[in-house]
Design a protein around this motif. Structure first.
Motif, PDB file in Angstrom:
ATOM      1  N   TYR A 100       9.753   4.542   4.106  1.00 31.34           N
ATOM      2  CA  TYR A 100       8.719   4.754   3.132  1.00 31.34           C
ATOM      3  C   TYR A 100       8.777   5.919   2.329  1.00 31.34           C
ATOM      4  CZ  TYR A 100       6.467   1.063   5.908  1.00 31.34           C
ATOM      5  OH  TYR A 100       6.237  -0.095   6.424  1.00 31.34           O
ATOM      6  N   THR A 102       6.410   8.286  -0.627  1.00 33.77           N
ATOM      7  CA  THR A 102       5.358   8.356  -1.169  1.00 33.77           C
ATOM      8  C   THR A 102       5.241   9.477  -2.350  1.00 33.77           C
ATOM      9  OG1 THR A 102       4.746  10.403   0.208  1.00 33.77           O
ATOM     10  CG2 THR A 102       3.497   8.380   0.822  1.00 33.77           C
ATOM     11  N   THR A 104       5.434  10.338  -6.350  1.00 33.56           N
ATOM     12  CA  THR A 104       4.806   9.758  -7.457  1.00 33.56           C
ATOM     13  C   THR A 104       5.836   9.814  -8.534  1.00 33.56           C
ATOM     14  OG1 THR A 104       4.631  12.030  -8.504  1.00 33.56           O
ATOM     15  CG2 THR A 104       2.728  10.964  -7.028  1.00 33.56           C
ATOM     16  N   ASN A 128      -0.328   4.270   1.848  1.00 38.70           N
ATOM     17  CA  ASN A 128      -0.016   4.809   0.213  1.00 38.70           C
ATOM     18  C   ASN A 128       1.407   4.920  -0.087  1.00 38.70           C
ATOM     19  OD1 ASN A 128      -0.938   5.161  -2.220  1.00 38.70           O
ATOM     20  ND2 ASN A 128      -1.663   7.309  -1.874  1.00 38.70           N
ATOM     21  N   ALA A 129       2.107   4.099   0.476  1.00 40.66           N
ATOM     22  CA  ALA A 129       3.557   4.538   0.393  1.00 40.66           C
ATOM     23  C   ALA A 129       4.343   3.028  -0.299  1.00 40.66           C
ATOM     24  CB  ALA A 129       4.476   4.863   1.752  1.00 40.66           C
ATOM     25  N   ALA A 130       5.396   3.293  -0.917  1.00 41.05           N
ATOM     26  CA  ALA A 130       6.471   2.140  -1.268  1.00 41.05           C
ATOM     27  C   ALA A 130       7.498   2.250  -0.047  1.00 41.05           C
ATOM     28  CB  ALA A 130       7.016   2.466  -2.585  1.00 41.05           C
ATOM     29  N   ILE A 162      13.275   0.392  -4.765  1.00 43.53           N
ATOM     30  CA  ILE A 162      11.798  -0.164  -4.073  1.00 43.53           C
ATOM     31  C   ILE A 162      12.060  -1.446  -3.798  1.00 43.53           C
ATOM     32  CG2 ILE A 162       9.550  -0.588  -4.524  1.00 43.53           C
ATOM     33  CD1 ILE A 162       9.333   2.268  -5.789  1.00 43.53           C
ATOM     34  N   ARG A 165       6.275  -2.743  -3.081  1.00 43.10           N
ATOM     35  CA  ARG A 165       5.771  -1.589  -3.735  1.00 43.10           C
ATOM     36  C   ARG A 165       4.500  -1.207  -3.175  1.00 43.10           C
ATOM     37  NH1 ARG A 165       5.343  -4.923  -9.466  1.00 43.10           N
ATOM     38  NH2 ARG A 165       3.388  -4.126  -9.296  1.00 43.10           N
ATOM     39  N   ARG A 166       4.242   0.108  -3.417  1.00 41.10           N
ATOM     40  CA  ARG A 166       3.034   0.682  -2.963  1.00 41.10           C
ATOM     41  C   ARG A 166       1.687  -0.135  -3.086  1.00 41.10           C
ATOM     42  NH1 ARG A 166       2.071   6.802  -3.688  1.00 41.10           N
ATOM     43  NH2 ARG A 166       3.870   6.597  -5.096  1.00 41.10           N
ATOM     44  N   ASP A 167       1.652  -0.861  -4.004  1.00 40.91           N
ATOM     45  CA  ASP A 167       0.286  -1.628  -4.217  1.00 40.91           C
ATOM     46  C   ASP A 167       0.433  -3.020  -3.453  1.00 40.91           C
ATOM     47  OD1 ASP A 167       2.416  -3.395  -5.569  1.00 40.91           O
ATOM     48  OD2 ASP A 167       1.521  -2.928  -7.581  1.00 40.91           O
TER      49      ASP A 167
END
Ligand code: GLU
Ligand code: ZN
Length: 293
Positions: A100, A102, A104, A128-130, A162, A165-167
């Motif tokens: 994971y 985090t 930005t 909140n991690a990719a 990645i 994805r984080r989303d």
């Protein structure tokens, strides 16, 4: 109907209707598969709902039919494949091949734009991690059936990219490899805009221990400003009228010799003639095909 082991495919994203640029990829992959008496599959890459245009997937399938590009078997929808992607992600976790992250975008920009493995040993959780691949099989070059040996940017090839994805969305590179493998695709024919991610995709095959497909990246159609035709720059959708002039234009773009009499034949015989006379070397001769990124 397939009498060889060849399996090709066309894999559009439903972010808009097909335009002339997508017709090149669809037609090129179709002709290559049919000329080799293989299968030609269609997969709708609907893994990114925010980028999807409602109704575009159905429109794309209608456009392919209208242009006489009939596929084999059922259409595969990536939105139905989440279980398979999750299973592969779990496998990578078990092998210790992912972690994971985090970081930005701003932090990655500040270290030069290529991810530096910052979170690799931090043992972060999923909040909140990719999820990134721990890159242990970097691919520095690959063979392209039109361009020969393509040497890629080394730091890009070594990047822990990645995969989730984080989303919460699955990454394109993961989904495309899992599905091409699942569908038994033996050769990928697509536009040159996808040369860059190819090394990442090949590296995933190597992490999974799967046989790699062959690759052919077709030249891209450009607009008058020299930009690639794309949904983003509003390339016009394919004509809903007589498909033959657009098919002929696409064949000319691919530098195929067009016999004059074809202009008057039916769509079916136009395509049958195009299959019978398909020449990959002709595509190569027509264009400058730089291998570098
Ligand atoms: N879905 C991708 C696109 O429309 C293409 C995927 C592929 O051919 O590998 O750009
Ligand atoms: Zn990180």
């Amino acid at each position: 109907m397939a009498i060889s082991d060849y399996i090709g495919r066309f894999a559009p994203s439903p972010s808009g209707e097909l335009h002339f640029g997508s017709l090149i990829a669809a037609l090129g992959s179709y002709l290559q598969a049919r000329a080799l008496e293989g299968k030609w599959l269609v997969r709708i890459e609907d893994i990114d709902p925010p980028r999807e245009v409602p109704g575009a997937a159905q429109t794309i399938l209608r456009q392919l039919e209208h242009y006489g590009l009939h596929w084999d078997g059922e259409v595969l929808w990536q939105s139905q494949r989440h279980e398979a992607y999750r299973e592969r992600l779990a496998w990578l976790r078990e092998q210790g091949l992912s972690y994971y992250c985090t970081c930005t975008r701003a932090r990655i920009q500040s270290v030069g734009g290529i991810y530096d493995g910052h979170c690799r040993e931090l043992h972060l959780g999923p909040q909140n991690a990719a999820l990134r691949l721990h890159q242990t099989h970097p691919v520095l070059n690959f063979h392209d059936g039109l361009r020969g040996n393509i040497v890629t940017n080394e730091s890009l090839a070594r990047e822990d990219f990645i995969i989730h994805r984080r989303d919460g969305l699955f990454a394109y590179n993961l989904a495309v490899v899992v599905d091409d493998h699942y569908q038994g695709v033996t050769e990928i024919v697509r536009g040159a805009d996808l040369i860059e991610p190819t090394v990442r995709q090949i590296s995933l095959y190597r992490h999974f221990g799967w046989a790699e497909p062959d690759y052919i990246h077709l030249p891209l159609a450009l607009n008058q400003e020299g930009a690639k035709l794309s949904k983003q720059n509003h390339a016009p959708a394919l004509s809903t009228g007589d498909p033959r002039p657009e098919i002929i234009r696409a064949l000319q773009f691919l530098n195929q010799s067009i016999v004059n009499e074809w202009q008057d034949c039916s769509l079916e015989s136009l395509l049958a003639n195009a299959v019978a006379n398909w020449s990959l070397p002709a595509v190569k001769d027509s264009q400058t095909l730089p291998g570098e990124l």
